[in-house]
Design an enzyme around this catalytic site. Sequence first.
Site, PDB file in Angstrom:
ATOM      1  N   GLU A 166       6.834   1.955  -5.812  1.00  0.00           N
ATOM      2  CA  GLU A 166       5.521   2.330  -5.274  1.00  0.00           C
ATOM      3  C   GLU A 166       5.254   3.764  -5.718  1.00  0.00           C
ATOM      4  O   GLU A 166       5.960   4.688  -5.313  1.00  0.00           O
ATOM      5  CB  GLU A 166       5.532   2.227  -3.752  1.00  0.00           C
ATOM      6  N   HIS A 220      -0.744  -6.364  -8.706  1.00  0.00           N
ATOM      7  CA  HIS A 220      -1.874  -6.221  -7.802  1.00  0.00           C
ATOM      8  C   HIS A 220      -2.936  -5.453  -8.584  1.00  0.00           C
ATOM      9  O   HIS A 220      -2.733  -4.288  -8.946  1.00  0.00           O
ATOM     10  CB  HIS A 220      -1.474  -5.479  -6.527  1.00  0.00           C
ATOM     11  N   GLU A 231      -3.884  -1.790  -7.924  1.00  0.00           N
ATOM     12  CA  GLU A 231      -2.827  -0.771  -7.946  1.00  0.00           C
ATOM     13  C   GLU A 231      -2.630  -0.367  -9.399  1.00  0.00           C
ATOM     14  O   GLU A 231      -1.960  -1.049 -10.169  1.00  0.00           O
ATOM     15  CB  GLU A 231      -1.558  -1.323  -7.294  1.00  0.00           C
ATOM     16  N   HIS A 269       3.996  -0.637  -8.516  1.00  0.00           N
ATOM     17  CA  HIS A 269       2.938  -0.867  -7.535  1.00  0.00           C
ATOM     18  C   HIS A 269       2.332   0.473  -7.098  1.00  0.00           C
ATOM     19  O   HIS A 269       2.701   1.541  -7.588  1.00  0.00           O
ATOM     20  CB  HIS A 269       3.507  -1.593  -6.316  1.00  0.00           C
TER      21      HIS A 269
END
EC number: 3.4.17.12
Length: 450
Positions: A288, A90, A93, A197
Amino acid sequence: MRAWALNMDFARLWLGLLLPLVAALDFSYHHQEALEAFLKRVAQNYSSITHLHSIGKSVRGRNLWVLVVGRFPKEHRVGIPDFKYVANMHGDETVGRELLLHLIDYLVTNHGKDPEITNLINSTRIHIMPSMNPDGFEAVKNPDCFYSNGRENFNQYDLNRNFPDAFEYNNVSRQPETVAVMKWLKTETFVLSANLHGGALVASYPFDNGVPATGALLSRSVTPDDDVFQYLANIYASRNPNMKKGDQCENKLNFPNGVTNGYSWYPLHGGMQDYNYIWAQCFEITLELSCCKYPPEEELPSFWNYNKASLIEYMKQVHLGMKGQVFDIDGNPLPNVIVEVQDRKHICPYRTNKFGEYYLLLLPGSYTINITVPGHEPYLTKVVIPEKSQNFSALKKDFQLSFRGQLDSTQVSDPSCPLIPLYKNFPSHSAATKPSLFLFLMTLLNIFSK
């Protein structure tokens, strides 16, 4: 005078050679030109342990760079497992992108100095892709903590919804970046992986999608290797002082110990971690790393300090369990032989590679290994994985079968595992893959994270 000039030229030459080696990588956001310059400089200055190559190009023609670090960086060697980190799929990110550049810098500058890093590099082939979505990263003009227009690739596709799905049809247009990764997975014997991410602070493990047979009716979806995946996620989270607290992001769910099953958080289809596990025989989790997707660059040193130990410790887990080769009676390696633990069969069976080689990530314990060759009776044997694993090596166990085999050059990605929903014949799961109303409301702010 001439001798003095020669000495000065000699000094300048050595200074020019030494400066790139000692120049520290700065904590800032590196756009494509700077990223490429850094990777090429590392590949040139540390050519004996690195190999830089592009696995393909983005929609806009930008290279998808991968730097390999290892004792034999240019090719797989029997007994040396392949590990990978992928970041920035992404484009908005961004923390993972910069962390992987600093990880590269840390690895190459500590090889030969730090015994742990030296052993890790000598025993592992480490593949690092700082950006899977360079077009998206370059498209971000006004960075935002929650969503920016660079999340998707240039064609406006979410790359983490773009892979084949084992649970339901995912008939989206496969993007160049996705196709490049899928081809890459076929060319290597990847054992362990993580994709990096932002937008939350948690280690998420498969499955991201599910059916009742995988536990979806209980708001989870677990693999046959759930014990290993929970262990891997906890390994990473437990060494990150903020992630392990589980509740550091405002307006986010509370993740006990900083870990979650992907489906329990919220279901998604076409995700990369499920694809890795099912079709590439590679255990992958999703990391994350930041509550804010695109934080100010002055915060990057803190993110590196929080994640450095986790990044290194997680790589070492590629040496869990057991590994070896399968041979016929004449000592010829047998490719495409199914080697799995008897009570944890994969829906797409795990097979030996072209060298007759297998890797099984397993926690300490007693297991019955089932070795299956088409046309022959299964071979069963008991194996005990010791509590204390060997130093940077899984338990090595070769198997020699009592027949002459036909050498088959077919790669691991076997045609018996088509890129269709392999769970399609399981009980209906249309409702099970949708989050409950409560979970839906709680995850509205998370919907653009994984």
